[in-house]
Design a protein around this motif. Structure first.
Motif, PDB file in Angstrom:
ATOM      1  N   LYS A   2      10.711   7.437   8.105  1.00  0.00           N
ATOM      2  CA  LYS A   2      11.265   5.436   7.557  1.00  0.00           C
ATOM      3  C   LYS A   2      12.177   5.631   8.523  1.00  0.00           C
ATOM      4  CE  LYS A   2      10.755   4.749   2.764  1.00  0.00           C
ATOM      5  NZ  LYS A   2      11.318   4.376   1.047  1.00  0.00           N
ATOM      6  N   LYS A  23      15.761  -3.675   8.512  1.00  0.00           N
ATOM      7  CA  LYS A  23      14.003  -4.100   8.482  1.00  0.00           C
ATOM      8  C   LYS A  23      12.996  -2.818   8.728  1.00  0.00           C
ATOM      9  CE  LYS A  23       9.804  -6.093   9.885  1.00  0.00           C
ATOM     10  NZ  LYS A  23       8.871  -6.411  10.917  1.00  0.00           N
ATOM     11  N   TYR A  25      11.099   0.461   7.987  1.00  0.00           N
ATOM     12  CA  TYR A  25       9.789   0.570   8.488  1.00  0.00           C
ATOM     13  C   TYR A  25       9.406   1.716   8.361  1.00  0.00           C
ATOM     14  CZ  TYR A  25      10.705  -2.649  11.863  1.00  0.00           C
ATOM     15  OH  TYR A  25      11.226  -3.539  12.860  1.00  0.00           O
ATOM     16  N   GLU A  26       7.975   2.156   7.532  1.00  0.00           N
ATOM     17  CA  GLU A  26       7.545   3.198   7.000  1.00  0.00           C
ATOM     18  C   GLU A  26       6.395   3.599   8.583  1.00  0.00           C
ATOM     19  OE1 GLU A  26       7.163   4.950   4.244  1.00  0.00           O
ATOM     20  OE2 GLU A  26       8.587   3.863   2.815  1.00  0.00           O
ATOM     21  N   GLY A  34       3.661   0.560   7.539  1.00  0.00           N
ATOM     22  CA  GLY A  34       4.612  -0.586   6.692  1.00  0.00           C
ATOM     23  C   GLY A  34       5.868  -0.751   7.091  1.00  0.00           C
ATOM     24  N   SER A  35       6.496  -1.908   6.343  1.00  0.00           N
ATOM     25  CA  SER A  35       7.641  -2.735   6.826  1.00  0.00           C
ATOM     26  C   SER A  35       8.406  -3.628   5.482  1.00  0.00           C
ATOM     27  CB  SER A  35       7.726  -3.281   7.919  1.00  0.00           C
ATOM     28  OG  SER A  35       7.002  -4.561   7.967  1.00  0.00           O
ATOM     29  N   GLU A  36       9.506  -3.580   5.532  1.00  0.00           N
ATOM     30  CA  GLU A  36       9.671  -4.576   3.871  1.00  0.00           C
ATOM     31  C   GLU A  36      11.087  -4.810   4.878  1.00  0.00           C
ATOM     32  OE1 GLU A  36      11.402  -3.099   0.596  1.00  0.00           O
ATOM     33  OE2 GLU A  36      11.534  -1.102   1.570  1.00  0.00           O
ATOM     34  N   VAL A  37      12.106  -5.727   4.734  1.00  0.00           N
ATOM     35  CA  VAL A  37      12.731  -6.700   4.753  1.00  0.00           C
ATOM     36  C   VAL A  37      13.971  -6.133   4.003  1.00  0.00           C
ATOM     37  CG1 VAL A  37      14.275  -8.251   6.265  1.00  0.00           C
ATOM     38  CG2 VAL A  37      12.218  -8.225   7.032  1.00  0.00           C
ATOM     39  N   VAL A  38      15.025  -5.934   4.271  1.00  0.00           N
ATOM     40  CA  VAL A  38      16.115  -5.407   2.517  1.00  0.00           C
ATOM     41  C   VAL A  38      17.330  -5.801   2.858  1.00  0.00           C
ATOM     42  CG1 VAL A  38      14.639  -4.085   1.826  1.00  0.00           C
ATOM     43  CG2 VAL A  38      16.483  -3.064   3.579  1.00  0.00           C
ATOM     44  N   LYS A  55      17.609   4.719   0.467  1.00  0.00           N
ATOM     45  CA  LYS A  55      15.823   3.856   0.703  1.00  0.00           C
ATOM     46  C   LYS A  55      15.615   5.378   1.524  1.00  0.00           C
ATOM     47  CE  LYS A  55      16.629  -0.140  -0.417  1.00  0.00           C
ATOM     48  NZ  LYS A  55      15.933  -0.039  -1.100  1.00  0.00           N
TER      49      LYS A  55
END
Length: 132
Positions: A2, A23, A25-26, A34-38, A55
């Motif tokens: 990550k 942001k 990223y996996e 994959g990615s997500e904004v937290v 995380k």
């Protein structure tokens, strides 16, 4: 693995302690899976290392970062790549390709003349003291 990037409007945000989002990223086999904004939910300098550790982040790409934050991240087992500029997605791709341009000496620095308290960023965590 990550990878987290200090994030704002698609770009690498330039002050770790003031970032409002990461942001994350996996990655696997040198590719983003994959990615997500937290949101940091208002967490400050001291809490951000724990936030990223919780995380499962192993690598942080960021702009400027103070000494205290570097220590906290190192203690959390997170590798830091400071001095990164530009688009967050492109920075992660460059990191995965071993072509990331970064500045290992990029520190939090005070604006000249704003205040002179005789201390450095590592001592106060760069809060409202104008670090960039």
């Amino acid at each position: 693995m990550k990878i987290a990037v200090t994030y704002e409007n698609g770009q690498v945000f330039q002050h770790f302690g003031h970032t409002e989002a990461f942001k994350i990223y996996e990655t696997a086999d040198k590719a983003v899976t994959g990615s997500e904004v937290v949101s940091t939910n208002g967490s400050g300098h001291g809490a951000l290392a724990g936030f990223l550790q919780a995380k499962g982040v192993e690598v942080l790409l960021c702009g400027g970062i103070g000494g205290g934050a570097r220590i906290a991240l190192a203690q959390a087992g997170i590798q830091v790549y400071p001095g990164v500029v530009g688009e967050a997605d492109a920075a992660v791709q460059a990191f995965l390709a071993d072509t990331l341009s970064y500045d290992p000496n990029k520190q939090c620095a005070h604006h000249e003349g704003e205040h002179d308290h005789g201390h450095n960023c590592g001592e106060h965590g760069c809060g409202e003291h104008g670090c960039h």
